[in-house]
Design a protein around this motif. Structure first.
Motif, PDB file in Angstrom:
ATOM      1  N   GLN A 267      -9.969  -0.057   2.888  1.00  0.00           N
ATOM      2  CA  GLN A 267      -9.912   0.969   1.844  1.00  0.00           C
ATOM      3  C   GLN A 267     -10.782   0.601   0.650  1.00  0.00           C
ATOM      4  O   GLN A 267     -11.461   1.461   0.078  1.00  0.00           O
ATOM      5  N   ARG A 268     -10.787  -0.676   0.279  1.00  0.00           N
ATOM      6  CA  ARG A 268     -11.616  -1.107  -0.847  1.00  0.00           C
ATOM      7  C   ARG A 268     -13.098  -0.951  -0.511  1.00  0.00           C
ATOM      8  O   ARG A 268     -13.912  -0.568  -1.367  1.00  0.00           O
TER       9      ARG A 268
ATOM     10  N   ASP B 239     -10.190   7.737  -5.578  1.00  0.00           N
ATOM     11  CA  ASP B 239     -10.029   6.408  -6.169  1.00  0.00           C
ATOM     12  C   ASP B 239     -11.269   6.012  -6.966  1.00  0.00           C
ATOM     13  O   ASP B 239     -11.172   5.444  -8.064  1.00  0.00           O
TER      14      ASP B 239
ATOM     15  N   VAL C  27      -2.100   7.511   0.225  1.00  0.00           N
ATOM     16  CA  VAL C  27      -3.200   6.931  -0.537  1.00  0.00           C
ATOM     17  C   VAL C  27      -4.256   7.998  -0.801  1.00  0.00           C
ATOM     18  O   VAL C  27      -4.648   8.721   0.116  1.00  0.00           O
TER      19      VAL C  27
ATOM     20  N   PRO D 282     -10.956   7.835  -0.781  1.00  0.00           N
ATOM     21  CA  PRO D 282     -11.854   6.896  -1.463  1.00  0.00           C
ATOM     22  C   PRO D 282     -12.594   7.537  -2.631  1.00  0.00           C
ATOM     23  O   PRO D 282     -12.795   6.897  -3.666  1.00  0.00           O
TER      24      PRO D 282
ATOM     25  N   HIS E 294      -3.615  -2.288  -4.593  1.00  0.00           N
ATOM     26  CA  HIS E 294      -2.780  -1.636  -3.587  1.00  0.00           C
ATOM     27  C   HIS E 294      -3.620  -0.932  -2.526  1.00  0.00           C
ATOM     28  O   HIS E 294      -3.226   0.107  -2.000  1.00  0.00           O
ATOM     29  N   ARG E 295      -4.791  -1.520  -2.230  1.00  0.00           N
ATOM     30  CA  ARG E 295      -5.649  -0.981  -1.192  1.00  0.00           C
ATOM     31  C   ARG E 295      -6.053  -2.105  -0.235  1.00  0.00           C
ATOM     32  O   ARG E 295      -6.336  -3.228  -0.671  1.00  0.00           O
ATOM     33  N   THR E 296      -6.114  -1.786   1.044  1.00  0.00           N
ATOM     34  CA  THR E 296      -6.519  -2.765   2.048  1.00  0.00           C
ATOM     35  C   THR E 296      -8.008  -3.049   1.936  1.00  0.00           C
ATOM     36  O   THR E 296      -8.742  -2.338   1.236  1.00  0.00           O
TER      37      THR E 296
ATOM     38  N   VAL F  77       0.855  -1.190   0.000  1.00  0.00           N
ATOM     39  CA  VAL F  77       0.000   0.000   0.000  1.00  0.00           C
ATOM     40  C   VAL F  77       0.886   1.234   0.000  1.00  0.00           C
ATOM     41  O   VAL F  77       1.800   1.345   0.824  1.00  0.00           O
TER      42      VAL F  77
END
Length: 316
Positions: free
Chosen positions: A45-46, A16, A10, A13, A40-42, A6
């Motif tokens: 985060q997703r 993204d 970042v 959201p 590349h997101r936890t 990650v």
């Protein structure tokens, strides 16, 4: 021991979500942009990206991903974008279907998740399919396999490290007696495997090995083609050494003339945020080749890029 990489900084959201929406615009889909974000997101985060996407565009990100992508790349992105419990519920439900029936996936989920994670899977299953996981497992299976799988999927084990060595010794003896008498589906044997904490079970099986001279799984190979015994050995491996179980699953998925993309996809999607680093280490120890190189040799295109990103081996 996750392999998820990650970035230090970042985007929000919402940012993204906007970039993912742009990836779908125009005549073609920007798969590289999708990989650069989602790989590349936890999990948290997703989840936030999905929520932002819904709020901004009034659309379901998962549905848009499925509409824009195809084949194995679509499946790995879809599974990865799901929340972990939601993903396991989806995989378990697939495993109860006629055409995709697979007792091993149900066992794998039941034995390699923590008690709290498995409880969350049962909740997610109930919410998504309006019935219980136990109900579908009971309906799909029969005989000794049902007798093993049902208590596994309903287990809520103690998660601590405390071990009762006297109990370990007595239950190792009990297991030996049942296996010697070929009572492989005995109530006591199944009770021990499906209720004891993983630490307690490891102590019991270590004592079994030391006292009787063989690992328990070797003694359970009296009939190598018996499906119940194979599943029982798999459950023991998942409960006590999951990295070895997943290494073997990956090895069998990759080796030979064809690739089992469903198995490869499932393991990478479910273990990248858990123990993929240990799996990679054991894979190299067992096969003298890095997992990333093995995947690069067998997969291709965007599917390969996504897999390599998730195992932290994008330069393979």
């Amino acid at each position: 021991m996750a392999t998820l990489i990650v970035p230090a900084a970042v985007p929000s959201p919402a940012e993204d979500a906007e970039q993912l929406h742009k990836a779908f615009a125009g005549w073609g889909t920007n798969e590289d942009l999708i990989i650069s974000i989602l790989a590349h997101r936890t999990a948290a985060q997703r989840k936030a990206i999905r929520q932002a996407y819904q709020e901004i565009y009034g659309e379901d990100l998962l549905k848009d991903l499925n509409a824009e992508l195809s084949s194995n790349f679509q499946r790995i992105v879809f599974l990865w974008t799901l929340e972990p419990a939601e993903r396991d519920a989806y995989l378990a439900n697939e495993a109860t279907k006629l055409l995709t029936s697979n007792n091993w996936i149900i066992m794998e989920i039941a034995c390699t998740r923590s008690s709290h994670d498995l409880f969350a899977v049962r909740q997610a299953y109930h919410a998504r399919y309006k019935k219980s996981l136990e109900e579908d497992v009971a309906h799909k299976t029969s005989g000794d396999i049902r007798k093993l799988l049902l208590p596994l999927v309903t287990a809520f084990r103690y998660e601590g490290e405390e071990v009762n060595m006297m109990l370990a010794k007595s239950e190792a003896k009990k297991l030996r007696e049942k296996i010697t008498d070929k009572e492989h589906a005995d109530d006591d044997l199944i009770r021990i495997l499906t209720t004891r904490s993983k630490a307690q079970l490891s102590a019991t099986l270590n004592h079994y090995n030391n006292e009787f001279g063989n690992p328990i799984n070797k003694d359970l190979k009296s009939d190598p083609n018996n499906e119940y015994l194979k599943l029982l050995r798999g459950a023991i491996k998942c409960l006590t050494a999951p990295e070895k179980y997943f290494e073997k699953t990956l090895r069998f998925a990759i080796k030979g003339l064809g690739t089992d993309e469903w198995a490869l996809t499932r393991v990478v999607a479910t273990r990248a945020e858990v123990d993929m680093e240990r799996i990679k280490e054991y894979y190299y120890k067992r096969n003298s080749v890095h997992l990333g190189h093995a995947i690069a040799r067998d997969a291709s295109g965007d599917y390969e890029k996504m897999l390599l990103a998730l195992i932290g081996h994008e330069s393979a």
